[in-house]
Design an enzyme around this catalytic site. Sequence first.
Site, PDB file in Angstrom:
ATOM      1  N   TRP A  51       0.850  -1.195   0.000  1.00 41.27           N
ATOM      2  CA  TRP A  51       0.000   0.000   0.000  1.00 41.27           C
ATOM      3  C   TRP A  51       0.881   1.239   0.000  1.00 41.27           C
ATOM      4  O   TRP A  51       1.923   1.284   0.672  1.00 41.27           O
ATOM      5  CB  TRP A  51      -0.906   0.022   1.235  1.00 41.27           C
ATOM      6  CG  TRP A  51      -2.315  -0.396   0.938  1.00 41.27           C
ATOM      7  CD1 TRP A  51      -3.392   0.423   0.767  1.00 41.27           C
ATOM      8  CD2 TRP A  51      -2.819  -1.732   0.782  1.00 41.27           C
ATOM      9  NE1 TRP A  51      -4.514  -0.320   0.506  1.00 41.27           N
ATOM     10  CE2 TRP A  51      -4.203  -1.639   0.511  1.00 41.27           C
ATOM     11  CE3 TRP A  51      -2.231  -2.998   0.830  1.00 41.27           C
ATOM     12  CZ2 TRP A  51      -5.006  -2.751   0.292  1.00 41.27           C
ATOM     13  CZ3 TRP A  51      -3.034  -4.110   0.613  1.00 41.27           C
ATOM     14  CH2 TRP A  51      -4.401  -3.974   0.348  1.00 41.27           C
ATOM     15  N   TYR A 106     -13.291   1.825  12.344  1.00 42.35           N
ATOM     16  CA  TYR A 106     -12.344   2.258  11.311  1.00 42.35           C
ATOM     17  C   TYR A 106     -12.121   3.781  11.333  1.00 42.35           C
ATOM     18  O   TYR A 106     -11.548   4.286  12.275  1.00 42.35           O
ATOM     19  CB  TYR A 106     -12.870   1.727   9.974  1.00 42.35           C
ATOM     20  CG  TYR A 106     -11.811   1.356   8.951  1.00 42.35           C
ATOM     21  CD1 TYR A 106     -10.636   0.743   9.307  1.00 42.35           C
ATOM     22  CD2 TYR A 106     -12.029   1.628   7.590  1.00 42.35           C
ATOM     23  CE1 TYR A 106      -9.694   0.398   8.341  1.00 42.35           C
ATOM     24  CE2 TYR A 106     -11.097   1.278   6.621  1.00 42.35           C
ATOM     25  CZ  TYR A 106      -9.937   0.668   7.007  1.00 42.35           C
ATOM     26  OH  TYR A 106      -9.010   0.333   6.036  1.00 42.35           O
ATOM     27  N   GLU A 124      -3.908  -1.839  14.348  1.00 42.35           N
ATOM     28  CA  GLU A 124      -4.140  -0.913  13.231  1.00 42.35           C
ATOM     29  C   GLU A 124      -4.559   0.459  13.760  1.00 42.35           C
ATOM     30  O   GLU A 124      -4.115   1.492  13.286  1.00 42.35           O
ATOM     31  CB  GLU A 124      -5.232  -1.507  12.332  1.00 42.35           C
ATOM     32  CG  GLU A 124      -5.491  -0.727  11.057  1.00 42.35           C
ATOM     33  CD  GLU A 124      -6.499  -1.426  10.152  1.00 42.35           C
ATOM     34  OE1 GLU A 124      -7.100  -2.445  10.577  1.00 42.35           O
ATOM     35  OE2 GLU A 124      -6.686  -0.957   9.014  1.00 42.35           O
ATOM     36  N   ASP A 126     -11.195   5.730   4.575  1.00 41.85           N
ATOM     37  CA  ASP A 126     -12.205   5.199   3.658  1.00 41.85           C
ATOM     38  C   ASP A 126     -13.658   5.529   3.987  1.00 41.85           C
ATOM     39  O   ASP A 126     -14.419   5.935   3.131  1.00 41.85           O
ATOM     40  CB  ASP A 126     -12.109   3.669   3.610  1.00 41.85           C
ATOM     41  CG  ASP A 126     -10.691   3.170   3.338  1.00 41.85           C
ATOM     42  OD1 ASP A 126      -9.773   3.991   3.206  1.00 41.85           O
ATOM     43  OD2 ASP A 126     -10.523   1.943   3.257  1.00 41.85           O
ATOM     44  N   TYR A 181      -7.785 -10.892  -0.224  1.00 43.22           N
ATOM     45  CA  TYR A 181      -8.194  -9.476  -0.294  1.00 43.22           C
ATOM     46  C   TYR A 181      -9.159  -9.248  -1.448  1.00 43.22           C
ATOM     47  O   TYR A 181      -8.998  -9.813  -2.535  1.00 43.22           O
ATOM     48  CB  TYR A 181      -6.953  -8.577  -0.471  1.00 43.22           C
ATOM     49  CG  TYR A 181      -7.300  -7.116  -0.563  1.00 43.22           C
ATOM     50  CD1 TYR A 181      -7.555  -6.370   0.592  1.00 43.22           C
ATOM     51  CD2 TYR A 181      -7.395  -6.473  -1.798  1.00 43.22           C
ATOM     52  CE1 TYR A 181      -7.895  -5.024   0.519  1.00 43.22           C
ATOM     53  CE2 TYR A 181      -7.735  -5.124  -1.879  1.00 43.22           C
ATOM     54  CZ  TYR A 181      -7.987  -4.408  -0.716  1.00 43.22           C
ATOM     55  OH  TYR A 181      -8.320  -3.081  -0.791  1.00 43.22           O
TER      56      TYR A 181
HETATM   57  C1  DGY Z   1      -9.266  -1.410   2.248  1.00 41.88           C
HETATM   58  O1  DGY Z   1      -9.393  -2.284   1.408  1.00 41.88           O
HETATM   59  O2  DGY Z   1      -9.777  -1.433   3.374  1.00 41.88           O
HETATM   60  C2  DGY Z   1      -8.371  -0.303   1.972  1.00 41.88           C
HETATM   61  O3  DGY Z   1      -8.384   0.678   2.946  1.00 41.88           O
HETATM   62  C3  DGY Z   1      -8.509   0.259   0.598  1.00 41.88           C
HETATM   63  O4  DGY Z   1      -7.280   0.821   0.358  1.00 41.88           O
END
Ligand code: DGY
Length: 414
Positions: A32, A344, A388, A158, A80
């Site tokens: 990333w 988040y 995180e 996000d 992912y």
């Molecule tokens: C995710 O997939 O959660 C990321 O933050 C996108 O970059």
Amino acid sequence: MNLHIDQAKRILVANDRGGYTVPTDRLYPFQWNWDSAFVAMGFALYDTDRAYRELERLVEGQWADGMIPHIVFHQPSDTYFPGPNVWRTRHTIPTSGITQPPVFAIALRKLHEATGDKTRTLPLYEAALKWHRWWYAARDPEGTGLVALLHPWESGSDNSPAWDIALARVPTTTDTPVVRKDTGHVNALMRPRNEDYQRFIHLVDTYAACDWEPARQWAKASFKVAEIQTTAILLKAGEDLEALAHEFGRMEDGSEIAALNEKTRNAILAQWRPDLSRFVSCDLVSGQDIVAPTQAGFIPLLSLDLDKAVVGALVDEMKAWSKGMKVAFPTVKPGIDSWEPKRYWRGPAWAIINWLLIDGLKRNGRVDDAEKLRKSTISAIEAEGFAEYFDPVTGEGCGGLGFSWTAAAYMWLV
Ligand code: DGY
């Protein structure tokens, strides 16, 4: 020896996939963009060769037009979503088609200061310069000085409440089936909602249909935000690029970047809203200020030398948000309707955001406030590990664990 530093280094070893570092295993199994820039600053403290490798591997994903994508898919992984087959971009190494906050040149300058190695820094400087030019050409075609995001993922924040109004205009229909993997790794209550993902993927489908051409995307975008956090990071990175240009005797580059920086500086200043004690982003579709109270409004501290009164107002507002919190700094003003301290970007404290704010507070002469935030960040990590992010109310480490940028932030801040 601080055992936590040892542990932080071990996390970076565990997340190494061959010269680049994944943010964390499984949840984020690729490289990333802004994660790697923070990680490179961590490496710069004890292994400058590895720090250069981190940035060099990221640049392998740079597009011919200068954009550095937000994900570089160096190797396949099925843990992912959305993977390369959803993005459908044309770069030789598969990449996503959007970008992320340009922390890169900030990391590069720190690394260069640590090594003085012009041979190794120069190609990365060229890459950063190309990327900064891309930002201004592709994401500020009208020359306002503020750069725009076409996808919430480009902000790195996000599912921030800052996007709630703008994102609600994006349809939830998708050509690509949404098959989430993230909620198989992390509690769904800590992640964006399904509806957010529908809209995220709607935007990806739209831009893939534009062949990822910036002008076509700009014309089609139903989400377009001139964003204050990204622009403030671009300006700080621009200052660092300008310093490198002078060091390398690149006077023409230096003047070009200085002019862009100056325009951006003035544009950010124009986004100050005294009644909110924050800076604001602008929704370019509606033309309205984005007034949702998020951390983004304070990030201009990082790249501006602000008037004392403005700094005082920002810091008072930050203190009001932090009051009663176990861990500062909450990414959303506590108590408002959209406040969710575990979800988040809807409230949690993030070590890398604190890092930017700490630098910004120091720059603006608020050393004691910076020190408090630094201590809060360090104690959260020492109590809970390299999560995180952290629930600011309880201090609980949330999201992915063994997280690379939290490890880098710890080493930088301790
Ligand atoms: C995710 O997939 O959660 C990321 O933050 C996108 O970059």
